[in-house]
Design an enzyme around this catalytic site. Structure first.
Site, PDB file in Angstrom:
ATOM      1  N   ARG A 118       0.997  -1.263  -0.272  1.00 28.23           N
ATOM      2  CA  ARG A 118       0.084  -0.174  -0.046  1.00 28.23           C
ATOM      3  C   ARG A 118       0.926   1.237   0.031  1.00 28.23           C
ATOM      4  O   ARG A 118       0.331   2.442   0.304  1.00 28.23           O
ATOM      5  CB  ARG A 118      -1.057   0.010   1.282  1.00 28.23           C
ATOM      6  N   LYS A 124       2.678  11.603 -11.736  1.00 21.30           N
ATOM      7  CA  LYS A 124       2.308  11.121 -12.508  1.00 21.30           C
ATOM      8  C   LYS A 124       2.869   9.886 -12.783  1.00 21.30           C
ATOM      9  O   LYS A 124       3.618   9.332 -13.212  1.00 21.30           O
ATOM     10  CB  LYS A 124       1.769  11.333 -13.345  1.00 21.30           C
ATOM     11  N   GLU A 158      10.998  18.633 -24.771  1.00 19.47           N
ATOM     12  CA  GLU A 158       9.768  19.325 -23.469  1.00 19.47           C
ATOM     13  C   GLU A 158      10.444  20.554 -22.825  1.00 19.47           C
ATOM     14  O   GLU A 158       9.235  21.084 -22.284  1.00 19.47           O
ATOM     15  CB  GLU A 158       9.716  17.662 -22.789  1.00 19.47           C
ATOM     16  N   LYS A 166       7.418  23.159 -14.527  1.00 22.82           N
ATOM     17  CA  LYS A 166       6.577  21.779 -13.971  1.00 22.82           C
ATOM     18  C   LYS A 166       6.544  22.023 -12.627  1.00 22.82           C
ATOM     19  O   LYS A 166       4.835  21.114 -12.442  1.00 22.82           O
ATOM     20  CB  LYS A 166       7.001  20.563 -14.548  1.00 22.82           C
ATOM     21  N   GLU A 180      -4.072  17.538 -12.263  1.00 22.14           N
ATOM     22  CA  GLU A 180      -5.001  18.120 -12.976  1.00 22.14           C
ATOM     23  C   GLU A 180      -6.639  18.669 -13.789  1.00 22.14           C
ATOM     24  O   GLU A 180      -6.769  17.844 -14.137  1.00 22.14           O
ATOM     25  CB  GLU A 180      -4.145  17.226 -14.329  1.00 22.14           C
ATOM     26  N   ARG A 183      -3.247  22.366 -14.865  1.00 19.70           N
ATOM     27  CA  ARG A 183      -2.070  21.618 -14.967  1.00 19.70           C
ATOM     28  C   ARG A 183      -1.966  20.550 -16.800  1.00 19.70           C
ATOM     29  O   ARG A 183      -1.348  20.644 -17.969  1.00 19.70           O
ATOM     30  CB  ARG A 183      -2.277  20.057 -14.494  1.00 19.70           C
ATOM     31  N   ASN A 210       0.266  20.230 -21.656  1.00 19.38           N
ATOM     32  CA  ASN A 210      -0.176  19.267 -23.026  1.00 19.38           C
ATOM     33  C   ASN A 210       0.212  19.862 -24.119  1.00 19.38           C
ATOM     34  O   ASN A 210       0.017  19.353 -25.215  1.00 19.38           O
ATOM     35  CB  ASN A 210      -1.145  18.679 -23.152  1.00 19.38           C
ATOM     36  N   HIS A 227       0.786  18.184 -27.598  1.00 18.77           N
ATOM     37  CA  HIS A 227       0.404  16.189 -26.747  1.00 18.77           C
ATOM     38  C   HIS A 227      -0.635  15.532 -27.668  1.00 18.77           C
ATOM     39  O   HIS A 227      -0.446  14.218 -28.196  1.00 18.77           O
ATOM     40  CB  HIS A 227       0.309  16.199 -25.499  1.00 18.77           C
ATOM     41  N   HIS A 260       0.136  12.492 -29.841  1.00 19.07           N
ATOM     42  CA  HIS A 260      -0.295  11.687 -29.315  1.00 19.07           C
ATOM     43  C   HIS A 260      -1.074  10.673 -30.402  1.00 19.07           C
ATOM     44  O   HIS A 260      -0.348   9.265 -30.378  1.00 19.07           O
ATOM     45  CB  HIS A 260      -1.126  11.770 -28.057  1.00 19.07           C
ATOM     46  N   HIS A 270       8.312   9.264 -28.609  1.00 17.00           N
ATOM     47  CA  HIS A 270       7.714  10.493 -27.828  1.00 17.00           C
ATOM     48  C   HIS A 270       7.990  11.546 -28.026  1.00 17.00           C
ATOM     49  O   HIS A 270       6.966  12.751 -28.688  1.00 17.00           O
ATOM     50  CB  HIS A 270       7.582  10.543 -26.282  1.00 17.00           C
TER      51      HIS A 270
HETATM   52  N1  LIG Z   1       4.911  11.005 -15.361  1.00 19.15           N
HETATM   53  C1  LIG Z   1       4.667  11.914 -16.312  1.00 19.15           C
HETATM   54  O1  LIG Z   1       4.373  12.613 -15.928  1.00 19.15           O
HETATM   55  C2  LIG Z   1       5.706  11.252 -18.003  1.00 19.15           C
HETATM   56  C3  LIG Z   1       5.783  12.843 -18.535  1.00 19.15           C
HETATM   57  C4  LIG Z   1       6.109  12.372 -19.508  1.00 19.15           C
HETATM   58  C5  LIG Z   1       6.904  11.406 -19.966  1.00 19.15           C
HETATM   59  N2  LIG Z   1       6.259  10.222 -19.645  1.00 19.15           N
HETATM   60  C6  LIG Z   1       6.800   8.914 -19.773  1.00 19.15           C
HETATM   61  O2  LIG Z   1       8.167   8.679 -20.096  1.00 19.15           O
HETATM   62  C7  LIG Z   1       7.958   7.628 -21.281  1.00 19.15           C
HETATM   63  C8  LIG Z   1       9.023   7.946 -22.138  1.00 19.15           C
HETATM   64  O3  LIG Z   1      10.172   8.629 -21.149  1.00 19.15           O
HETATM   65  P1  LIG Z   1      11.844   8.784 -21.903  1.00 19.15           P
HETATM   66  O4  LIG Z   1      12.203   9.226 -22.899  1.00 19.15           O
HETATM   67  O5  LIG Z   1      12.807   8.540 -21.203  1.00 19.15           O
HETATM   68  O6  LIG Z   1      11.676   7.091 -22.185  1.00 19.15           O
HETATM   69  P2  LIG Z   1      12.395   5.573 -21.968  1.00 19.15           P
HETATM   70  O7  LIG Z   1      12.552   5.866 -20.293  1.00 19.15           O
HETATM   71  O8  LIG Z   1      12.018   4.261 -22.853  1.00 19.15           O
HETATM   72  O9  LIG Z   1      14.388   5.956 -22.460  1.00 19.15           O
HETATM   73  C9  LIG Z   1      14.652   6.186 -23.269  1.00 19.15           C
HETATM   74  C10 LIG Z   1      16.001   5.189 -23.825  1.00 19.15           C
HETATM   75  O10 LIG Z   1      16.681   5.564 -23.357  1.00 19.15           O
HETATM   76  C11 LIG Z   1      17.656   4.580 -22.572  1.00 19.15           C
HETATM   77  N3  LIG Z   1      18.559   5.556 -21.226  1.00 19.15           N
HETATM   78  C12 LIG Z   1      17.717   6.168 -20.641  1.00 19.15           C
HETATM   79  N4  LIG Z   1      18.790   6.817 -20.308  1.00 19.15           N
HETATM   80  C13 LIG Z   1      19.812   6.835 -20.859  1.00 19.15           C
HETATM   81  C14 LIG Z   1      21.612   7.003 -20.737  1.00 19.15           C
HETATM   82  N5  LIG Z   1      21.933   7.922 -19.522  1.00 19.15           N
HETATM   83  N6  LIG Z   1      22.380   6.592 -21.473  1.00 19.15           N
HETATM   84  C15 LIG Z   1      21.446   5.630 -21.972  1.00 19.15           C
HETATM   85  N7  LIG Z   1      20.670   5.200 -22.757  1.00 19.15           N
HETATM   86  C16 LIG Z   1      19.456   5.988 -21.731  1.00 19.15           C
HETATM   87  C17 LIG Z   1      16.585   3.716 -22.031  1.00 19.15           C
HETATM   88  O11 LIG Z   1      17.122   2.807 -21.706  1.00 19.15           O
HETATM   89  C18 LIG Z   1      15.785   3.988 -24.094  1.00 19.15           C
HETATM   90  O12 LIG Z   1      15.797   2.779 -23.820  1.00 19.15           O
HETATM   91  C19 LIG Z   1       7.045   7.701 -21.924  1.00 19.15           C
HETATM   92  O13 LIG Z   1       6.305   6.606 -21.339  1.00 19.15           O
HETATM   93  C20 LIG Z   1       6.166   8.901 -21.475  1.00 19.15           C
HETATM   94  O14 LIG Z   1       4.490   8.122 -21.458  1.00 19.15           O
HETATM   95  C21 LIG Z   1       5.387  10.421 -17.740  1.00 19.15           C
HETATM   96 ZN   LIG Z   2       5.354  14.838 -23.234  1.00 12.12          ZN
END
Ligand SMILES: NC(=O)c1ccc[n+]([C@@H]2O[C@H](COP(=O)([O-])OP(=O)(O)OC[C@H]3O[C@@H](n4cnc5c(N)ncnc54)[C@H](O)[C@@H]3O)[C@@H](O)[C@H]2O)c1
Ligand SMILES: [Zn+2]
Length: 382
Positions: free
Chosen positions: A135, A157, A199, A240, A250, A254, A258, A261, A265, A280
């Protein structure tokens, strides 16, 4: 260093900290080069006597896991590691099961801490697991992609994808600490750096024209690393944090985050989340240009300002239009059904983030679905 209207770059030559002010759930984001080696000490201070489990992906663990384990070891924090494969496909129920089971197998308790070491995928998945194991156990974000440092690790999130869509299952679960070591980005691919940079640009376009102009002047230094990069991460986290403070769950403002987005998306969904075609942040880059052009078409923003967005994103090597995405061209009906799924459509109208110009985004609750379709049809025709 070029002009610095968005704050002092010099002040971030050492680590800086940004507070996310959420009353009893407030926490710090520590930003700077080399901070990974300090995580053990920070956790020992924040969670005295706690044990830790690191959740990471195989790539990030191979590059940076040992530095974190050594740091925890130096501070006497007993630790375990649970790994998932890299990439968006790991944000699913099977991997959630693997992480939850891996954490339970270590015997850690509620007062112990789960450390998410990785990009947004690991942060979202591990944050969700931390919120539901026993939990809710301690949770610390150590974001390693630029996107995670400026966006996903901040704001609470967490969650996974469902076969019915992205991010449909999850929780708001604020971390107790975020440690963004800007030097771990040296191992990130150029493509992923650019995706995270989109971003960063977003924060300028939402409400900080001065920051957008600073990025236009300093983008090379941000990509190179050092104080300009840390500065860009700090300004992004401050932006942020301010939005999250004002509207944690949100209910309203907030949604400005987007910007770009809705179109982005829809593009991601149309390529079935195939990262070879589009990641993304690339979708967000194209989506932000489209949001400005669409705003111009509706009479809110000048063409010149829309063009400035495209010019800057293109200068750093990001795609800016649908035809920049490799592979087959897009179908209008696929795009429209993705938009309808992403956003609530009420009586033929959509909620959309539009802009009155650079740094002047606003939430429009009455965008006609027909106007969106007509705009997309024109984009596809050109
Ligand atoms: N929670 C939120 O508020 C929020 C906001 C925006 C995006 N997201 C989510 O985030 C995700 C995208 O995140 P991302 O772009 O970081 O993707 P990811 O976590 O897949 O990382 C991208 C790639 O980079 C590699 N990587 C990460 N750090 C590295 C480093 N220092 N050196 C070498 N390789 C590295 C990872 O292994 C992966 O292959 C999506 O699922 C999206 O929905 C969430
Ligand atoms: Zn985004």
């Amino acid at each position: 260093m070029a002009d610095d209207p968005a704050g002092s770059v010099e002040s971030v030559s050492g680590p800086v900290s940004v507070t996310v002010d959420l009353a009893e759930r407030s926490y710090d984001i520590c930003i700077g080069d080399g901070l990974l080696a300090s995580v053990g000490e920070r956790i020992a201070d924040l969670f005295p006597g706690a044990r830790a489990v690191i959740v990471s992906d195989e790539t990030v663990n191979g590059l940076h896991g040992q530095v974190l384990r050594d740091s925890l070891g130096r501070s006497g924090v007993i630790n375990h590691t649970v790994l998932v494969p890299p990439g968006e496909r790991s944000k699913n129920f099977a991997m959630l099961d693997r992480v939850v089971d891996g954490v339970l197998a270590t015997g850690l308790e509620r007062q112990d801490v789960l450390i998410a070491l990785g990009g947004g995928v690991v942060g979202d998945l591990a944050g969700f697991a931390a919120g539901i194991v026993r939990r809710g156990m301690g949770f610390v974000q150590v974001p390693t992609s630029l996107l995670a440092q400026v966006d996903s690790s901040v704001g609470g999130k967490t969650g996974i994808n469902s076969p019915r869509g992205k991010n449909l299952v999850g929780l708001f679960n604020q971390p107790s600490l975020v440690v963004a070591d800007t030097s771990v980005l040296d191992t990130l691919s150029t493509r992923e750096m650019r995706a995270g940079y989109a971003e960063i640009v977003k924060y300028g376009l939402i409400g900080r024209l001065d920051f957008f102009e600073w990025l236009q002047a300093n983008h090379r230094a941000v990509f190179a690393g050092g104080s300009a990069r840390a500065h860009a991460v700090r300004v992004s986290c401050e932006a942020k944090a301010a939005v999250v403070k004002a509207d944690e769950l949100e209910g309203g403002q907030r949604a400005l985050l987007n910007l770009g987005h809705t179109f982005g998306h829809a593009l991601e969904a149309s390529v079935a989340y195939d990262a070879k075609r589009l990641v993304h942040g690339e979708g967000v880059a194209i989506g932000m240009v489209m949001a400005h052009e669409f705003s111009h078409r509706l009479g809110h923003c000048s063409q010149e300002e829309a063009s400035r967005v495209a010019e800057h994103l293109s200068e750093v090597g990001l795609p800016t239009k649908m035809s920049d995405i490799p592979g087959p061209s897009f179908e209008i009906d696929t795009l429209m059904s993705a938009i309808a799924q992403d956003k609530k459509v009420e009586r033929g109208a959509l909620t959309f983030i539009l802009t009155k110009g650079l740094g002047r985004s606003f939430i429009a609750k009455d965008v006609a679905v027909d106007d969106v379709r007509a705009y997309l049809e024109d984009c596809l025709a050109s």
